[in-house]
Design a protein around this motif. Structure first.
Motif, PDB file in Angstrom:
ATOM      1  N   VAL A 107       0.833  -1.209   0.000  1.00 36.14           N
ATOM      2  CA  VAL A 107       0.000   0.000   0.000  1.00 36.14           C
ATOM      3  C   VAL A 107       0.863   1.253   0.000  1.00 36.14           C
ATOM      4  N   ARG A 108       1.940   1.276   0.789  1.00 33.44           N
ATOM      5  CA  ARG A 108       2.813   2.450   0.816  1.00 33.44           C
ATOM      6  C   ARG A 108       3.458   2.692  -0.551  1.00 33.44           C
ATOM      7  N   ILE A 109       3.835   1.614  -1.245  1.00 31.59           N
ATOM      8  CA  ILE A 109       4.398   1.757  -2.591  1.00 31.59           C
ATOM      9  C   ILE A 109       3.400   2.474  -3.486  1.00 31.59           C
ATOM     10  N   HIS A 110       2.135   2.025  -3.453  1.00 33.26           N
ATOM     11  CA  HIS A 110       1.095   2.674  -4.272  1.00 33.26           C
ATOM     12  C   HIS A 110       0.949   4.147  -3.910  1.00 33.26           C
ATOM     13  N   LYS A 111       0.935   4.455  -2.633  1.00 34.58           N
ATOM     14  CA  LYS A 111       0.776   5.845  -2.197  1.00 34.58           C
ATOM     15  C   LYS A 111       1.938   6.707  -2.681  1.00 34.58           C
ATOM     16  N   GLU A 112       3.158   6.136  -2.684  1.00 35.67           N
ATOM     17  CA  GLU A 112       4.323   6.908  -3.109  1.00 35.67           C
ATOM     18  C   GLU A 112       4.425   7.020  -4.627  1.00 35.67           C
ATOM     19  N   VAL A 113       3.701   6.169  -5.351  1.00 33.60           N
ATOM     20  CA  VAL A 113       3.654   6.285  -6.810  1.00 33.60           C
ATOM     21  C   VAL A 113       2.595   7.294  -7.236  1.00 33.60           C
ATOM     22  N   THR A 114       1.427   7.265  -6.591  1.00 31.77           N
ATOM     23  CA  THR A 114       0.296   8.074  -7.042  1.00 31.77           C
ATOM     24  C   THR A 114       0.060   9.336  -6.220  1.00 31.77           C
ATOM     25  N   GLY A 115       0.448   9.315  -4.938  1.00 34.89           N
ATOM     26  CA  GLY A 115       0.152  10.426  -4.045  1.00 34.89           C
ATOM     27  C   GLY A 115      -1.239  10.365  -3.446  1.00 34.89           C
ATOM     28  N   ASP A 116      -2.034   9.344  -3.799  1.00 32.03           N
ATOM     29  CA  ASP A 116      -3.431   9.272  -3.357  1.00 32.03           C
ATOM     30  C   ASP A 116      -3.808   7.803  -3.194  1.00 32.03           C
ATOM     31  N   LEU A 117      -4.243   7.406  -1.998  1.00 28.29           N
ATOM     32  CA  LEU A 117      -4.570   6.009  -1.749  1.00 28.29           C
ATOM     33  C   LEU A 117      -5.643   5.482  -2.691  1.00 28.29           C
ATOM     34  N   ARG A 118      -6.575   6.349  -3.108  1.00 27.33           N
ATOM     35  CA  ARG A 118      -7.695   5.896  -3.935  1.00 27.33           C
ATOM     36  C   ARG A 118      -7.434   6.037  -5.429  1.00 27.33           C
ATOM     37  N   ALA A 119      -6.251   6.474  -5.808  1.00 29.80           N
ATOM     38  CA  ALA A 119      -5.928   6.601  -7.224  1.00 29.80           C
ATOM     39  C   ALA A 119      -5.877   5.223  -7.879  1.00 29.80           C
ATOM     40  N   THR A 120      -6.137   5.194  -9.178  1.00 27.72           N
ATOM     41  CA  THR A 120      -6.107   3.930  -9.933  1.00 27.72           C
ATOM     42  C   THR A 120      -5.145   3.979 -11.106  1.00 27.72           C
ATOM     43  N   SER A 121      -4.323   5.009 -11.178  1.00 29.15           N
ATOM     44  CA  SER A 121      -3.312   5.123 -12.238  1.00 29.15           C
ATOM     45  C   SER A 121      -2.235   6.104 -11.774  1.00 29.15           C
ATOM     46  N   PRO A 122      -0.962   5.842 -12.079  1.00 28.85           N
ATOM     47  CA  PRO A 122      -0.363   4.730 -12.823  1.00 28.85           C
ATOM     48  C   PRO A 122      -0.144   3.468 -11.992  1.00 28.85           C
ATOM     49  N   SER A 123      -0.724   3.433 -10.782  1.00 28.29           N
ATOM     50  CA  SER A 123      -0.729   2.206 -10.009  1.00 28.29           C
ATOM     51  C   SER A 123      -2.082   2.073  -9.344  1.00 28.29           C
ATOM     52  N   VAL A 124      -2.354   0.885  -8.834  1.00 34.56           N
ATOM     53  CA  VAL A 124      -3.634   0.630  -8.178  1.00 34.56           C
ATOM     54  C   VAL A 124      -3.404  -0.405  -7.085  1.00 34.56           C
ATOM     55  N   THR A 125      -4.229  -0.353  -6.040  1.00 35.56           N
ATOM     56  CA  THR A 125      -4.184  -1.380  -5.008  1.00 35.56           C
ATOM     57  C   THR A 125      -5.353  -2.338  -5.190  1.00 35.56           C
ATOM     58  N   VAL A 126      -5.157  -3.568  -4.720  1.00 34.77           N
ATOM     59  CA  VAL A 126      -6.200  -4.592  -4.718  1.00 34.77           C
ATOM     60  C   VAL A 126      -6.340  -5.083  -3.286  1.00 34.77           C
ATOM     61  N   ARG A 127      -7.567  -5.145  -2.771  1.00 42.43           N
ATOM     62  CA  ARG A 127      -7.798  -5.574  -1.389  1.00 42.43           C
ATOM     63  C   ARG A 127      -7.377  -7.023  -1.181  1.00 42.43           C
ATOM     64  N   GLY A 128      -7.206  -7.396   0.094  1.00 41.26           N
ATOM     65  CA  GLY A 128      -6.849  -8.764   0.424  1.00 41.26           C
ATOM     66  C   GLY A 128      -8.059  -9.668   0.533  1.00 41.26           C
ATOM     67  N   VAL A 129      -7.837 -10.976   0.469  1.00 44.19           N
ATOM     68  CA  VAL A 129      -8.933 -11.928   0.598  1.00 44.19           C
ATOM     69  C   VAL A 129      -9.571 -11.800   1.968  1.00 44.19           C
TER      70      VAL A 129
END
Length: 398
Positions: free
Chosen positions: A40-62
């Protein structure tokens, strides 16, 4: 490299804002403030926004919903396209899309992993990117491999040829079926980096070490896809990287395995002294492991074309972190049963187990200490008197 799309897969029971927002059962203070929960931190540092979907996105856990708030709902998954998934895969995954997905049954079984992997693969295919970087932890790391298979099997001819690169942080499928699409890398994966936690001993947490694909291994096996989604890789199970080397075998390329001190949660950001969930037990000694894995992940992702908006939050370089971990190993010894792992109990109960074999059979595993080779004498990785041999693929000790 330009035009790269990065997918960050969370582990079991982890939200898309894991480590950034506290919720019942998961206080964000259990994580190192410099690394957070690493995917999650990697995504935040790529996009600047936890809810962003580009240029990275997060996927929830099972077994979990998307966000800490609301706690009782999740967003619909992207299952129908652009990939042309098989009817059986769509039938098996649609029940996990939207609504309240918090489930103890799912936490234990991991059945929704296929749905989350298909979702991540569809998001990648829809991005229009020319390269895909996947990073995941636990079952999220397993989903990285599954998502690559779905791109390979169900993508357009153009998508099938887009390179996939994976960072798998302690991949653990759980006690259910280990299908071939978990245990084998598909041909579209051009680089794989796996990190396995040394001191994780809990039942059901055998680590996955997927088999290199034919190009990595320097062979010429042709891919023949199976008829169902579970069997896509059944006819493409190549050489086991944990088995002893045969004469003439060379090391695979684009395939790197790391052994790392700490427990399953430690290598993904947890900084507690026991790898569990009480923030009162946060330890600077334990925090050095997630700091090291975070630096490793950022280094590989940067090399592969992922662009970060911010500099690394960990100022210490990798070598000093490795030295500090190995000079201050008592906390990790305690996580795994002490500095000496020998026991009067049958088997080796204080030794991690790993596997590259599909199926439920608990005997289809190796002791980690038997496949990694000799730890460097300067690094005090605890081993037992029963330790023997090494697998075909060389490991690096962090």
């Amino acid at each position: 490299m330009s035009n790269v799309f990065t997918v960050c897969f969370s582990g079991t029971s982890c939200t898309r804002d894991e480590g950034e927002v506290s919720r019942p059962g998961s206080d964000k203070k259990i994580y190192s403030p410099d690394t957070g929960y690493i995917p999650v931190r990697i995504h935040k540092e790529v996009t600047g926004d936890l809810r962003a979907t580009s240029p990275s996105v997060t996927v929830r856990g099972v077994g979990e919903n998307d966000w800490a708030v609301p706690r009782n709902d999740s967003e619909p998954l992207k299952l129908n396209g652009p990939l042309k998934a098989s009817a059986d895969l769509l039938s098996d995954t649609k029940k996990y899309s939207g609504g309240d997905q918090r489930s103890t049954v799912s936490e234990l079984s991991g059945w929704d992993a296929a749905a989350l992997a298909l979702h991540g693969a569809n998001l990648a295919a829809a991005s229009g990117a020319r390269a895909y970087n996947f990073i995941g932890h636990s079952r999220g790391a397993v989903e990285c491999v599954m998502a690559a298979w779905f791109l390979q099997a169900y993508g357009s001819p153009e998508v099938k040829n887009i390179p996939v690169r994976i960072i798998a942080i302690d991949p653990v499928p759980g006690p259910g079926n280990w299908y071939g699409i978990l245990t084998q890398l598909p041909p579209n994966v051009v680089e794989y980096v796996g990190v396995t936690a040394w001191d994780m001993l809990d039942t059901g947490f055998s680590g996955l070490v997927p088999r290199p694909n034919a190009k990595m291994a320097g062979t010429s096996q042709t891919l023949k896809l199976g008829s169902s989604w579970q069997d896509l890789a059944a006819n493409y199970q190549l050489t086991d990287p944990l088995a002893p080397a045969r004469s003439g075998m060379r090391q695979p390329t684009g395939y790197q395995l790391f052994a790392c001190r700490g427990r399953h949660a430690t290598v993904a950001g947890n900084a507690t002294s026991d790898g569990k969930y009480d923030p009162a037990n946060v330890s600077q000694s334990a925090a050095r492991v997630p700091e090291l894995v975070y630096r490793l992940a950022r280094a590989y992702l940067t090399k592969w074309g992922t662009e970060f908006r911010v500099a690394s939050a960990v100022d210490t370089y990798a070598l000093p972190l490795r030295q500090e971990i190995n000079l201050d190993q008592e906390v990790f010894d305690a996580m795994g049963g002490g500095p000496l792992r020998d026991s009067v109990r049958p088997g080796r109960p204080y030794v991690r187990q790993v596997s590259s074999i599909s199926g439920r059979n608990p005997f289809n595993t190796y002791y980690l200490e038997d496949v990694v080779g000799d730890p460097p004498y300067r690094q005090p990785y605890p081993v037992t008197a029963a330790r023997t041999g090494a697998g075909w693929v060389n490991w690096t000790f962090l």
